[in-house]
Design an enzyme around this catalytic site. Sequence first.
Site, PDB file in Angstrom:
ATOM      1  N   HIS A 195      16.006  26.455  -1.494  1.00  0.00           N
ATOM      2  CA  HIS A 195      16.492  25.172  -2.010  1.00  0.00           C
ATOM      3  C   HIS A 195      15.835  24.751  -3.326  1.00  0.00           C
ATOM      4  CE1 HIS A 195      19.218  23.945   1.124  1.00  0.00           C
ATOM      5  NE2 HIS A 195      19.361  22.785   0.510  1.00  0.00           N
ATOM      6  N   GLU A 225      26.933  20.096  -5.059  1.00  0.00           N
ATOM      7  CA  GLU A 225      26.933  20.967  -6.243  1.00  0.00           C
ATOM      8  C   GLU A 225      28.190  20.717  -7.069  1.00  0.00           C
ATOM      9  OE1 GLU A 225      28.781  21.485  -3.689  1.00  0.00           O
ATOM     10  OE2 GLU A 225      29.524  23.537  -3.917  1.00  0.00           O
TER      11      GLU A 225
END
Length: 308
Positions: A195, A225
């Site tokens: 991450h 995203e």
Amino acid sequence: MKNLTSIRPNTSRPARLAALKQSFQDWNNTSDVMARLARRLSTTLSLEAQLSILAEEMTDMVPFDSLNYRHRIARQDFIFSTGMGGPHRCEYRLSLEGHQYGTLTLHRRQRFSEEELTGIEMMLSGAICHIRNACQFIAIEQTALTDSLTGIGNKRALDEALQRASAMADRHGAPWSLILCDLDHFKLINDNHGHVVGDHILARTAEKLEQALRNSDTVYRFGGEEFAILLPHTNEQEARDVADRIRGAIESIRVDGGETPLTVTASCGVAMHLTDEQPEQWLARADEALYRAKAAGRNCTRVFASIS
Ligand SMILES: Nc1nc2c(ncn2[C@@H]2O[C@H](COP(=O)(O)OP(=O)(O)OP(=O)(O)O)[C@@H](O)[C@H]2O)c(=O)[nH]1
């Protein structure tokens, strides 16, 4: 449940009420400059309105040709100016309890006397708590509209911007376009590199988007995203070109990924605002175009054509 015995008898107190009335009138019509300044400043949390009030009250005491104020709040410059300069100036860095709340500069054709400078300082002392509150209010508002990872606008900021843009597009008839831009296979990056690397790529993407766009364009992090870009005065063909350009900018990102640098691609959906279209419908059409770009194999742009 209220304790009834503690409630006072319901009788009016004429003397007190008369005193209150007098006090209210005095408060409202006071000729006491500091009291009036404080009262007027306390009516608003808008920094711009406060500085206008301060300028108005100050010019009565110490005439000046221009007043300028500058402060960086939540990564944005706040600038206020009134009047036109003069060769003499006095400048104050406003601070309270160790925190800075901007720089205020007065210009004038004649020199400021010592008494005048003392007067200005007294008025600034009376204004500083109010200015602090207004600065903090802007900072809180800004935080509520900012994505903490990338520093760009968040979904709430996008919602507000879409409302404004739809209203302006309808009022002025100028074209506005929306691009939704989603990183491809981002889950794989998280899964394979963690991450922290994913977060780094998201932050770099936001930077690249801001660099690749005109000043009048605005960029938001819309979801995990997914990014949204609002383009004023831009039709769908021009927006498609912008989308392709930003995809190129995203593709140029290089992030340390072990043996070979990591790269990422993006898919874009474009929709131009239609007359009388609600922001949600506009967003839904851009999302549909993005879906088509993903379905077409990703790393490409699709436009939801306004004329089929
Ligand atoms: N590192 C990081 N990952 C995030 C964040 N928000 C969302 N994601 C991840 O983004 C990924 C999105 O995955 P999907 O929706 O399957 O999309 P994708 O893998 O990009 O696939 P396509 O969009 O279909 O190309 C998930 O793994 C989320 O955990 C974030 O703030 N940081």
